[in-house]
Design a protein around this motif. Structure first.
Motif, PDB file in Angstrom:
ATOM      1  N   ILE A  36       0.836  -1.199   0.000  1.00 53.78           N
ATOM      2  CA  ILE A  36       0.000   0.000   0.000  1.00 53.78           C
ATOM      3  C   ILE A  36       0.873   1.252   0.000  1.00 53.78           C
ATOM      4  O   ILE A  36       0.571   2.244  -0.688  1.00 53.78           O
ATOM      5  CB  ILE A  36      -0.950  -0.010   1.214  1.00 53.78           C
ATOM      6  CG1 ILE A  36      -1.979  -1.135   1.064  1.00 53.78           C
ATOM      7  CG2 ILE A  36      -1.660   1.338   1.349  1.00 53.78           C
ATOM      8  CD1 ILE A  36      -2.914  -1.270   2.251  1.00 53.78           C
ATOM      9  N   TRP A  76       2.097   1.726  -3.486  1.00 53.14           N
ATOM     10  CA  TRP A  76       1.042   2.263  -4.346  1.00 53.14           C
ATOM     11  C   TRP A  76       0.820   3.745  -4.064  1.00 53.14           C
ATOM     12  O   TRP A  76       0.607   4.549  -4.974  1.00 53.14           O
ATOM     13  CB  TRP A  76      -0.252   1.482  -4.147  1.00 53.14           C
ATOM     14  CG  TRP A  76      -0.155   0.047  -4.531  1.00 53.14           C
ATOM     15  CD1 TRP A  76       0.769  -0.524  -5.339  1.00 53.14           C
ATOM     16  CD2 TRP A  76      -0.999  -1.025  -4.086  1.00 53.14           C
ATOM     17  NE1 TRP A  76       0.572  -1.876  -5.438  1.00 53.14           N
ATOM     18  CE2 TRP A  76      -0.513  -2.207  -4.679  1.00 53.14           C
ATOM     19  CE3 TRP A  76      -2.097  -1.097  -3.244  1.00 53.14           C
ATOM     20  CZ2 TRP A  76      -1.113  -3.453  -4.465  1.00 53.14           C
ATOM     21  CZ3 TRP A  76      -2.693  -2.332  -3.031  1.00 53.14           C
ATOM     22  CH2 TRP A  76      -2.206  -3.493  -3.635  1.00 53.14           C
ATOM     23  N   HIS A  77       0.855   4.129  -2.774  1.00 52.61           N
ATOM     24  CA  HIS A  77       0.669   5.535  -2.416  1.00 52.61           C
ATOM     25  C   HIS A  77       1.802   6.385  -2.973  1.00 52.61           C
ATOM     26  O   HIS A  77       1.582   7.514  -3.463  1.00 52.61           O
ATOM     27  CB  HIS A  77       0.606   5.676  -0.894  1.00 52.61           C
ATOM     28  CG  HIS A  77       0.474   7.091  -0.429  1.00 52.61           C
ATOM     29  ND1 HIS A  77      -0.689   7.814  -0.587  1.00 52.61           N
ATOM     30  CD2 HIS A  77       1.365   7.936   0.181  1.00 52.61           C
ATOM     31  CE1 HIS A  77      -0.528   9.031  -0.099  1.00 52.61           C
ATOM     32  NE2 HIS A  77       0.706   9.126   0.377  1.00 52.61           N
ATOM     33  N   TRP A 106       1.259   6.888  -6.569  1.00 55.68           N
ATOM     34  CA  TRP A 106       0.158   7.813  -6.811  1.00 55.68           C
ATOM     35  C   TRP A 106       0.578   9.265  -6.605  1.00 55.68           C
ATOM     36  O   TRP A 106       0.278  10.139  -7.422  1.00 55.68           O
ATOM     37  CB  TRP A 106      -1.005   7.467  -5.887  1.00 55.68           C
ATOM     38  CG  TRP A 106      -2.188   8.379  -6.071  1.00 55.68           C
ATOM     39  CD1 TRP A 106      -2.470   9.509  -5.381  1.00 55.68           C
ATOM     40  CD2 TRP A 106      -3.217   8.219  -7.038  1.00 55.68           C
ATOM     41  NE1 TRP A 106      -3.615  10.077  -5.838  1.00 55.68           N
ATOM     42  CE2 TRP A 106      -4.109   9.317  -6.864  1.00 55.68           C
ATOM     43  CE3 TRP A 106      -3.483   7.268  -8.012  1.00 55.68           C
ATOM     44  CZ2 TRP A 106      -5.243   9.470  -7.655  1.00 55.68           C
ATOM     45  CZ3 TRP A 106      -4.618   7.425  -8.784  1.00 55.68           C
ATOM     46  CH2 TRP A 106      -5.484   8.512  -8.615  1.00 55.68           C
ATOM     47  N   ALA A 148      -6.766   0.562  -8.867  1.00 53.30           N
ATOM     48  CA  ALA A 148      -5.678   0.519  -7.879  1.00 53.30           C
ATOM     49  C   ALA A 148      -6.137   1.054  -6.529  1.00 53.30           C
ATOM     50  O   ALA A 148      -5.796   0.505  -5.475  1.00 53.30           O
ATOM     51  CB  ALA A 148      -4.481   1.312  -8.391  1.00 53.30           C
ATOM     52  N   VAL A 149      -6.917   2.121  -6.538  1.00 48.47           N
ATOM     53  CA  VAL A 149      -7.421   2.683  -5.287  1.00 48.47           C
ATOM     54  C   VAL A 149      -8.358   1.698  -4.602  1.00 48.47           C
ATOM     55  O   VAL A 149      -8.301   1.492  -3.378  1.00 48.47           O
ATOM     56  CB  VAL A 149      -8.149   4.019  -5.550  1.00 48.47           C
ATOM     57  CG1 VAL A 149      -8.843   4.522  -4.282  1.00 48.47           C
ATOM     58  CG2 VAL A 149      -7.163   5.069  -6.061  1.00 48.47           C
ATOM     59  N   ALA A 207      -6.408  -1.126  -3.050  1.00 49.04           N
ATOM     60  CA  ALA A 207      -5.730  -0.692  -1.826  1.00 49.04           C
ATOM     61  C   ALA A 207      -6.689  -0.713  -0.650  1.00 49.04           C
ATOM     62  O   ALA A 207      -6.316  -1.098   0.468  1.00 49.04           O
ATOM     63  CB  ALA A 207      -5.157   0.711  -2.027  1.00 49.04           C
ATOM     64  N   ALA A 267      -7.252  -4.372   0.316  1.00 48.11           N
ATOM     65  CA  ALA A 267      -6.060  -4.880   1.001  1.00 48.11           C
ATOM     66  C   ALA A 267      -5.955  -4.316   2.414  1.00 48.11           C
ATOM     67  O   ALA A 267      -5.532  -5.016   3.345  1.00 48.11           O
ATOM     68  CB  ALA A 267      -4.810  -4.531   0.196  1.00 48.11           C
ATOM     69  N   ALA A 268      -6.350  -3.062   2.599  1.00 50.36           N
ATOM     70  CA  ALA A 268      -6.291  -2.457   3.928  1.00 50.36           C
ATOM     71  C   ALA A 268      -7.254  -3.144   4.892  1.00 50.36           C
ATOM     72  O   ALA A 268      -6.916  -3.395   6.057  1.00 50.36           O
ATOM     73  CB  ALA A 268      -6.617  -0.972   3.832  1.00 50.36           C
ATOM     74  N   ALA A 289      -3.703  -6.094  -8.854  1.00 51.46           N
ATOM     75  CA  ALA A 289      -2.895  -4.883  -8.762  1.00 51.46           C
ATOM     76  C   ALA A 289      -1.651  -4.996  -9.632  1.00 51.46           C
ATOM     77  O   ALA A 289      -1.242  -4.018 -10.271  1.00 51.46           O
ATOM     78  CB  ALA A 289      -2.498  -4.636  -7.308  1.00 51.46           C
ATOM     79  N   THR A 337       4.878  -6.982  -5.747  1.00 48.64           N
ATOM     80  CA  THR A 337       3.517  -7.490  -5.572  1.00 48.64           C
ATOM     81  C   THR A 337       3.425  -8.952  -5.984  1.00 48.64           C
ATOM     82  O   THR A 337       2.809  -9.772  -5.294  1.00 48.64           O
ATOM     83  CB  THR A 337       2.521  -6.662  -6.402  1.00 48.64           C
ATOM     84  OG1 THR A 337       2.577  -5.310  -5.983  1.00 48.64           O
ATOM     85  CG2 THR A 337       1.103  -7.173  -6.221  1.00 48.64           C
TER      86      THR A 337
END
Length: 231
Positions: free
Chosen positions: A109, A112-113, A116, A132-133, A136, A139-140, A184, A208
């Protein structure tokens, strides 16, 4: 003393067919499932207990063969012992799966952040970015469940009974996280040629893919353990 028979080269001396203790351990090993180290440690402790019991009987003058049979009988049948042993192994596998999710998903994550926030021209209305958002977020949620499972199966588990469905819940959380990782990876692969920071995107995609293998295999093992009878 018992006379030993010559065995062909490559044949173990403690053949389960001739040694009640070895046969007992082999039966338990075939019936139990869980992390390799935890299972090996558990079987070794049982073997040591049986060996000590056999030695106690032989010191009292009981012949070796009879002493081994008595020791096995005193321990109870494998069917009686398996459920309690499997509970411990299922708990160990649940913690292993939860730990793999808790350690790997937050790192992804963060990747990915970083992608972004450092990317240029990323638009939420584009399908890959929006996907993707969403991944995330999924996954969170899986990570939060895994973290809760670690807390529930830690020190309190020695005093309180772990919820029966928790191992299966953790297994499916791991599977969900694993699927999210795969999708992802595909999304990042699509984005990498278009993004100005494509080396970072490519690296995140590779990480990933690697972590997916770790989480997915642990989740499969956890599902298998969760379906086994325990006490």
């Amino acid at each position: 003393m018992i006379e030993t028979k010559d065995t062909p080269a490559g044949t173990p001396a403690d053949d389960p067919a001739d040694d009640p203790v070895a046969g007992y351990i082999a039966t338990l090993s075939a019936a139990l499932h869980g992390p390799v180290r935890a299972k090996s440690r558990m079987l070794q402790e049982i073997r040591d207990g049986l060996t000590d019991t056999v030695e106690a009987h032989t010191r009292d003058g009981v012949p070796d063969d009879l002493a081994a049979r008595l020791a096995v009988r005193e321990f109870g049948t494998p069917d009686e012992l398996v459920p309690s042993c499997q509970r411990e192994l299922t708990l160990a596998q649940t913690r292993r799966t939860a730990l793999s999710v808790t350690l790997t998903v937050p790192f992804l994550i963060a990747c990915w952040h970083l992608i972004w926030t450092s990317g240029q021209g990323w638009q939420l209305h584009h399908t890959p970015q929006l996907l993707a958002v969403q991944l995330a977020a999924v996954a969170a949620v899986a990570t939060l469940l895994a973290a809760a499972a670690l807390a529930a199966t830690g020190a309190p588990a020695r005093r309180l009974r772990t919820p029966r469905r928790l191992p299966l819940a953790v297994a499916w959380a791991g599977t969900t996280a694993g699927v999210a990782m795969v999708v992802a990876t595909l999304a990042l692969a699509v984005l990498s040629p278009l993004a100005t920071n494509w080396p970072l995107v490519t690296f995140a995609g590779m990480v990933t893919a690697i972590t997916h293998g770790m989480v997915a295999s642990s989740a499969r093992a956890c599902r298998r353990c969760a379906r086994l009878p325990v006490t």
